[in-house]
Design an enzyme around this catalytic site. Structure first.
Site, PDB file in Angstrom:
ATOM      1  N   CYS A 229      22.428  47.037   5.284  1.00 29.44           N
ATOM      2  CA  CYS A 229      23.552  46.893   6.214  1.00 29.44           C
ATOM      3  C   CYS A 229      23.211  47.270   7.651  1.00 29.44           C
ATOM      4  O   CYS A 229      22.598  46.502   8.371  1.00 29.44           O
ATOM      5  CB  CYS A 229      24.752  47.682   5.705  1.00 29.44           C
ATOM      6  SG  CYS A 229      26.314  47.144   6.496  1.00 29.44           S
TER       7      CYS A 229
ATOM      8  N   GLU B 263      25.751  46.412  -0.795  1.00 31.97           N
ATOM      9  CA  GLU B 263      25.485  47.831  -0.618  1.00 31.97           C
ATOM     10  C   GLU B 263      26.403  48.653  -1.533  1.00 31.97           C
ATOM     11  O   GLU B 263      27.617  48.423  -1.582  1.00 31.97           O
ATOM     12  CB  GLU B 263      25.731  48.178   0.853  1.00 31.97           C
ATOM     13  CG  GLU B 263      25.526  49.615   1.237  1.00 31.97           C
ATOM     14  CD  GLU B 263      25.790  49.858   2.719  1.00 31.97           C
ATOM     15  OE1 GLU B 263      25.453  50.942   3.203  1.00 31.97           O
ATOM     16  OE2 GLU B 263      26.350  48.946   3.385  1.00 31.97           O
TER      17      GLU B 263
ATOM     18  N   LYS C 106      18.224  53.347   2.867  1.00 28.83           N
ATOM     19  CA  LYS C 106      18.831  52.995   4.150  1.00 28.83           C
ATOM     20  C   LYS C 106      18.309  53.965   5.208  1.00 28.83           C
ATOM     21  O   LYS C 106      18.330  55.193   5.023  1.00 28.83           O
ATOM     22  CB  LYS C 106      20.348  53.078   4.038  1.00 28.83           C
ATOM     23  CG  LYS C 106      21.098  52.545   5.265  1.00 28.83           C
ATOM     24  CD  LYS C 106      22.595  52.445   4.979  1.00 28.83           C
ATOM     25  CE  LYS C 106      23.355  51.829   6.144  1.00 28.83           C
ATOM     26  NZ  LYS C 106      24.787  51.636   5.831  1.00 28.83           N
TER      27      LYS C 106
END
Length: 644
Positions: A170, A46, A115
């Site tokens: 994540c 990330e 994300k």
């Protein structure tokens, strides 16, 4: 990539916080390294082009703009390189900053995956900088082309249709409703995760179980690349804990607190086969929620697979897990018999005991079931039936085993009865054909059935699943019983169950006899011995059971075609069997498996103990008249091609 395997990589480069120029060079170096090692799909952490720990520097235009410039450089470098890679960076769109993973292949930006879940608790404060990305992708113009921007993006490989890739970042996988669930439901077979998960004591254990569990729940490959050394240690440490998992199994895991790369070969056909088998795995087609981006990879054969291929798929490799599994299976077998005995009100069991492995296991299971019901073991009638092929070794072991277990021993010699039967048929005693052998097996079964009638008992079947798959049983002989406790236990597992019992019984004499039974060659003992030694060895006739159990597992569990099973067997048994031997017995398995289905169509009841079974009422509803032609023709073509 032949046979549905694809080599993938999770990579954690050395980075410098807020230095995209340096970081781009490190990412590219690892892409070249991965490509040299055969990787076709690579995942980076990330925000790795800037570093995850930039804090308020993410508000600096120059940092965000330079990261975009470095992405352009990576895209240009990738032209002519056959690797699909995902790299994390911050991205400005419509006045907001997003945390994205750029998907790049062969000089083209395929997608910007955003994300969705932005953590803002404990040590995380991402909402200070980033905006959650859209579920439904939005078209975005960048560098002269339209690129989908959002979470719902599927990247499809046009010449390997089993490869459909989706991404999350994540925190997305740590929440109660991860995007990867929707991705898998939409058809994604591989999920990539660009991650920056900090290290705290014990967190890696949870992370490993989380990634493995998600790959199991979604029946997919899951690649997680985690931030590592190079991130700021102002408040946190990142361990570079990279993971590659497939359907619940961790294929590769990088040691923590070091940067580097892990590689593994995902089995896409296994994933698709498992999904096909599971009718509860529902694939939808939500086209209004997803964008589909197509790409093409060069089809290359992976000569050596970077994934374990267990030669004994029915048996756990670790001693502790193996012992736990053996105890569990023995209990399942015994509970099945316990229920049948209790339901019928039967307090007597009849077991034909030969001194071989299968009948030994059946007797051990019967004793355990009687203990559960608090029925004295003396009510178990253990019957030895010596005939023309019986050896002193097996006879003595049968008698001693019965004595040590506390069952009643009865000896019924069937030599005279079989001889009379041969005279009635006009069959020569010197003609050791199939009639010679099967007459003995059927006579033994008749004796057991009649003794069960005489005592109000139940005949306990001894035959195992490997014999049933091969049809290595006499029809209406050892093929028949009133309850078959071993019906779903493969031969390779029978050995471990008996060994486990020997090691845990606490009786040295019983242990010794069980170990001698384990050392005895597998044989039906239907032909006369030579100099007192077993002359008829089953594995000399039908082939090694470890090979047949391997074939059976992949044929029945995953429905693989012969060429794929052959390749897996070559890998699993390298240095043990050469290719010609593997192929010989693979063809034998197919011939017997198809021709002998009629025996499995009328099996007695018996408990299922594992994921593979051949019961006609459960796992294998197969017509007795199915032709083996296309399977055997493919196997023959492998012989023509020769070994890889």
């Amino acid at each position: 990539m032949k046979d549905g395997f694809i080599r993938v990589a999770a990579a954690t480069p050395d980075i410098k916080v807020a230095d995209p120029v340096y970081n781009e060079a490190q990412v590219w170096n690892m892409i070249e390294e991965g490509e040299k090692n055969g990787a076709k799909l690579m995942v980076f952490p990330e925000l790795c082009l800037t570093g995850y720990t930039c804090g308020d520097l993410f508000h600096q235009d120059i940092l965000v703009d330079t990261a975009a410039d470095m992405l352009k450089k990576l895209i240009r470098r990738s032209e002519g390189h056959d690797v699909l890679f995902f790299v994390g960076l911050p991205w400005m769109k419509d006045g907001k900053l997003y945390n994205v993973a750029a998907a790049v292949h062969d000089g083209e930006l395929l997608a910007l995956i955003t994300k969705k879940n932005i953590p803002n608790y404990s040590e995380f404060y991402e909402l200070r900088h980033f905006t959650p990305g859209p579920d439904v992708p939005e078209p975005m113009e960048w560098d002269g082309r339209i690129v989908p921007f959002g979470s719902g993006i599927l990247l499809r490989c046009v010449n390997l249709p089993e490869l459909v890739v989706a991404g999350e970042i994540c925190e997305d996988v740590w929440v109660m409703d991860p995007p990867s669930i929707s991705h898998a439901r939409a058809g994604a077979t591989v999920i990539v995760n660009c991650s920056a998960s900090s290290e705290t004591a014990g967190k890696h254990v949870y992370r490993r179980s989380l990634i493995a569990g998600q790959s199991a729940r979604l029946v997919c490959g899951y690649i997680c690349a985690n931030a590592g050394e190079g991130e700021s240690t102002q408040d946190l440490v990142f361990g570079g804990h990279d993971l590659i998992a497939e359907n619940g199994t961790v294929l590769a895991e990088f040691r923590r607190f070091e940067n580097g790369m892990i590689l593994a070969d995902l089995d896409l056909k296994r994933i698709c086969s498992e999904r096909r088998r599971m009718t509860t795995f529902q694939v939808e087609n939500p086209r209004e929620q997803y964008d589909y981006m197509d790409f093409e990879l060069e089809m290359e054969d992976l000569k050596e697979l970077k994934r374990p291929v267990d030669p004994t798929p029915f048996i756990p490799s670790g001693a502790a897990e193996r012992n736990e599994r053996c105890e569990e299976i023995l209990t399942i077998q015994a509970l099945g018999l316990k229920k049948r005995l209790a339901h019928t009100g039967c307090t007597q069991a009849v077991v034909g005991i030969s001194g071989g492995l299968d009948s030994t296991l059946a007797l051990l299971v019967t004793a355990r079931a009687f203990d559960m019901l608090k029925i004295p073991r003396e009510k178990i009638l253990s019957v030895t039936m010596p005939c023309f092929g019986t050896t002193d070794r097996t006879y003595k072991n049968a008698c001693l085993l019965t004595k040590k277990l506390g069952a009643e021993l009865k000896e019924v010699s069937i030599k005279e009865a079989v001889a009379v039967h041969f005279r009635d048929l006009g069959h020569s005693m010197d003609d050791h054909d199939v009639t010679y052998e099967n007459s003995q097996a059927r006579e033994r079964t008749q004796v057991l059935m009649d003794l069960a009638n005489e005592n109000g008992g139940m005949v306990i079947g001894t035959g195992d699943m490997s014999e049933l798959a091969l049809g290595w049983a006499t029809y209406n002989g050892d093929h028949m019983s009133m309850y078959g406790v071993n019906a779903s236990v493969p031969k390779t597992l029978v050995r471990h169950l008996v060994r486990y019992y020997a090691d845990t019984c606490g009786d040295e004499e019983l242990k010794d006899v069980l170990y001698d039974i384990l050392d005895t060659p597998v044989s039906p003992e239907l032909l006369p011995p030579e100099d007192g030694v077993i002359s008829q060895k089953t594995e000399d006739l039908v082939g090694p059971y470890e090979l047949h159990d391997f074939f059976m597992y992949y044929i029945l569990r995953y429905g693989y075609r012969p060429s794929r099973i052959f390749r897996l067997a070559e890998t699993a048994f390298a240095g043990i069997y050469d290719s010609a031997v593997i192929l010989k017995w693979l063809k034998t398995f197919y011939r017997r498996f198809f021709s002998q289905q009629f025996k499995r169509s009328c099996l007695p009841d018996g408990p299922k103990v594992g994921s593979v079974a051949v019961s006609p009422r459960g796992d294998l509803r197969m017509p007795s008249d199915a032709a083996a032609r296309i399977w055997l023709e493919e196997a023959e073509s492998l012989m023509a091609e020769g070994s890889r």
